[in-house]
Design a protein around this motif. Structure first.
Motif, mmCIF file in Angstrom:
data_model
loop_
_atom_site.group_PDB
_atom_site.id
_atom_site.type_symbol
_atom_site.label_atom_id
_atom_site.label_comp_id
_atom_site.label_asym_id
_atom_site.label_seq_id
_atom_site.Cartn_x
_atom_site.Cartn_y
_atom_site.Cartn_z
ATOM 1 N N TYR A 253 0.801 -1.226 0.000
ATOM 2 C CA TYR A 253 0.000 0.000 0.000
ATOM 3 C C TYR A 253 0.834 1.276 0.000
ATOM 4 C CZ TYR A 253 0.778 0.429 5.036
ATOM 5 O OH TYR A 253 1.359 0.575 6.265
ATOM 6 N N ASN B 163 -7.762 4.963 7.025
ATOM 7 C CA ASN B 163 -7.644 5.290 8.451
ATOM 8 C C ASN B 163 -8.385 6.588 8.774
ATOM 9 O OD1 ASN B 163 -6.086 3.141 9.631
ATOM 10 N ND2 ASN B 163 -4.359 3.846 8.400
ATOM 11 N N ASN C 164 -6.870 -1.142 13.695
ATOM 12 C CA ASN C 164 -6.553 0.257 13.402
ATOM 13 C C ASN C 164 -7.468 1.246 14.118
ATOM 14 O OD1 ASN C 164 -4.594 -0.788 11.808
ATOM 15 N ND2 ASN C 164 -5.159 0.345 9.954
ATOM 16 N N LYS D 219 1.676 -0.208 18.352
ATOM 17 C CA LYS D 219 0.430 -0.109 19.132
ATOM 18 C C LYS D 219 0.595 -0.634 20.561
ATOM 19 C CE LYS D 219 -2.263 -0.523 14.843
ATOM 20 N NZ LYS D 219 -3.048 -1.421 13.966
ATOM 21 N N VAL E 292 2.538 -4.778 9.772
ATOM 22 C CA VAL E 292 2.466 -5.021 8.344
ATOM 23 C C VAL E 292 3.855 -4.869 7.664
ATOM 24 C CG1 VAL E 292 1.888 -2.716 7.449
ATOM 25 C CG2 VAL E 292 0.667 -4.707 6.569
ATOM 26 N N TYR F 148 -4.819 -9.840 14.869
ATOM 27 C CA TYR F 148 -6.076 -9.572 14.155
ATOM 28 C C TYR F 148 -6.904 -10.852 14.003
ATOM 29 C CZ TYR F 148 -2.970 -5.736 13.337
ATOM 30 O OH TYR F 148 -2.071 -4.732 13.524
ATOM 31 N N SER G 177 1.891 -8.247 15.814
ATOM 32 C CA SER G 177 2.473 -8.187 14.481
ATOM 33 C C SER G 177 2.359 -6.787 13.888
ATOM 34 C CB SER G 177 1.726 -9.158 13.568
ATOM 35 O OG SER G 177 0.403 -8.667 13.370
ATOM 36 N N GLN H 197 5.539 -0.521 12.255
ATOM 37 C CA GLN H 197 4.102 -0.425 11.947
ATOM 38 C C GLN H 197 3.225 -0.742 13.174
ATOM 39 O OE1 GLN H 197 2.583 0.790 9.249
ATOM 40 N NE2 GLN H 197 4.528 1.390 8.367
ATOM 41 N N SER H 198 2.359 -1.731 13.073
ATOM 42 C CA SER H 198 1.392 -1.960 14.156
ATOM 43 C C SER H 198 2.009 -2.480 15.456
ATOM 44 C CB SER H 198 0.309 -2.930 13.700
ATOM 45 O OG SER H 198 -0.531 -2.291 12.775
ATOM 46 N N CYS I 65 3.623 4.589 13.532
ATOM 47 C CA CYS I 65 3.772 3.363 12.730
ATOM 48 C C CYS I 65 5.095 3.371 11.952
ATOM 49 C CB CYS I 65 2.623 3.228 11.729
ATOM 50 S SG CYS I 65 1.047 2.771 12.474
ATOM 51 N N PHE J 94 -7.504 -6.028 10.083
ATOM 52 C CA PHE J 94 -7.061 -4.937 10.962
ATOM 53 C C PHE J 94 -7.627 -3.574 10.598
ATOM 54 C CE2 PHE J 94 -4.005 -2.934 8.106
ATOM 55 C CZ PHE J 94 -3.604 -3.962 7.265
ATOM 56 N N GLY K 253 -2.203 -10.487 6.981
ATOM 57 C CA GLY K 253 -1.318 -9.330 7.127
ATOM 58 C C GLY K 253 -0.268 -9.511 8.213
ATOM 59 N N TYR L 297 -0.565 8.996 14.426
ATOM 60 C CA TYR L 297 -0.576 7.531 14.273
ATOM 61 C C TYR L 297 0.356 7.086 13.129
ATOM 62 C CZ TYR L 297 -2.500 3.037 12.652
ATOM 63 O OH TYR L 297 -2.646 1.752 12.205
ATOM 64 N N GLU M 237 2.447 7.164 4.313
ATOM 65 C CA GLU M 237 1.257 6.707 5.053
ATOM 66 C C GLU M 237 0.169 7.774 4.978
ATOM 67 O OE1 GLU M 237 0.572 3.932 6.907
ATOM 68 O OE2 GLU M 237 2.510 2.956 6.995
#
Ligand code: DON
Length: 300
Positions: free
Chosen positions: A24, A164, A111, A64, A253, A235, A251, A60-61, A192, A92, A278, A188, A157
């Motif tokens: 992406y 998002n 997300n 979180k 992405v 997820y 995890s 990335q995630s 990430c 996610f 993912g 955010y 992003e």
């Protein structure tokens, strides 16, 4: 431990089915899928690494976990009026459940939930202050100041952030958002875009080991974050990860996984190819092999 890691790495190198790298944003799409790294840091600080464990990747995630630790420290149980603690069973970035459940995301790791967490720690602060605090926390946890945000990733992003932003706008419409969606999403996207190596990430995860690790947050929050990692950290692949690995993990992405062995160790695995949910394809397989070979599991 070194022998175990060498065997896992050898197995990973021999795999031909490596999943697909995230596509992406160009910065993630151009990462070489052949890479694999893994680091284990024991509660006493002893560490073991293999493969590309010294190569930086986009966490990335996985970020979180760190923002949740900050939010729980700052807001305590108040956070749970805005976000749930149940697995979502959906991808996610899903929008579907959010309308059904009136803008309260299922958990802090999908997300929508992570956006609420970032929105909550922003309250009354500028994005740069929150990002500064986050970096200070991660650097202190890792014992390493050489941890930074990749600006090009954050920018990309933002340019590809429509989904998002739509989650954030919907939560705003439902009264579950305190800051302008662009401001929270921008923060955010930067969180990430933090880059770390497996060695740094495994060190940074030590605060989640529990009683025998370093204490940056309360022991009750250590338990709660681990519970959420186990039930929601992968997820719609979380049940499968719990079944196959039996350890809390989160995890991203970018292909990273942070995994905690309560009271024993913090583990970081990275391989950029992703499975259908993912999550890192080889990373998940490595986590399973690691649990098998060490016999470590939260289930005895
Ligand atoms: O918000 C996003 O979509 C990405 N910046 C991070 C998502 C992510 O890492 C999901 N993990 N598998």
């Amino acid at each position: 431990m070194k022998t175990i890691l060498d065997r896992i790495s050898k197995h990973a190198d021999a795999q031909t089915e490596r999943g697909a790298v995230a596509s992406y944003i160009p910065e993630l799409a151009s990462v070489d899928p052949k890479q694999f790294g893994m680091s284990v840091v024991m509660a006493d600080g002893q560490s073991f690494s293999v493969g590309d464990a010294a190569t930086r990747f986009s966490i990335q995630s996985v970020s979180k976990v760190f923002t949740l630790a900050l939010a729980l420290g700052r807001l305590g149980d108040q956070l749970w009026s805005r976000v749930g603690r149940e697995p979502s069973g959906l991808p996610f970035n899903s929008i579907l459940q959010l309308e059904h459940e009136r803008g309260i995301p299922r958990n802090p790791f999908i997300n929508a939930g992570a956006l609420v967490v970032t929105d909550a720690i922003l309250a009354g602060h500028q994005p740069r202050e929150v990002l500064g605090e986050l970096l200070r926390f991660v650097r202190a946890a890792a014992g390493d100041d050489d941890i930074h945000i990749n600006k090009a990733v954050a920018k990309s992003e933002t340019e590809h952030g429509a989904r998002n932003l739509s989650l954030a706008h919907f939560m705003q419409a439902q009264g579950n958002f305190q800051n302008p969606p662009e401001m929270t999403c921008g923060t955010y996207f930067h969180q990430c875009a933090i880059e770390m190596t497996c060695e740094q990430l495994a060190r940074a995860g030590r605060f989640l080991i529990g009683a025998t690790g370093p204490s940056l947050i309360s022991q009750s929050n250590v338990r709660r974050i681990n519970a959420l990692m186990l039930t929601c950290g992968h997820y719609d692949g979380s049940g499968e990860f719990a079944y196959r690995v039996g350890l809390p993990g989160k995890s991203g992405v970018g292909g990273g996984i942070l995994m905690i062995v309560p009271n024993k160790a913090s583990v970081a695995i990275w391989s950029p190819g992703l499975n259908a949910q993912g999550n890192s394809q080889l990373g998940t397989e490595a986590a399973e092999k690691f649990a098998e070979m060490t016999g470590w599991s939260v289930f005895g």
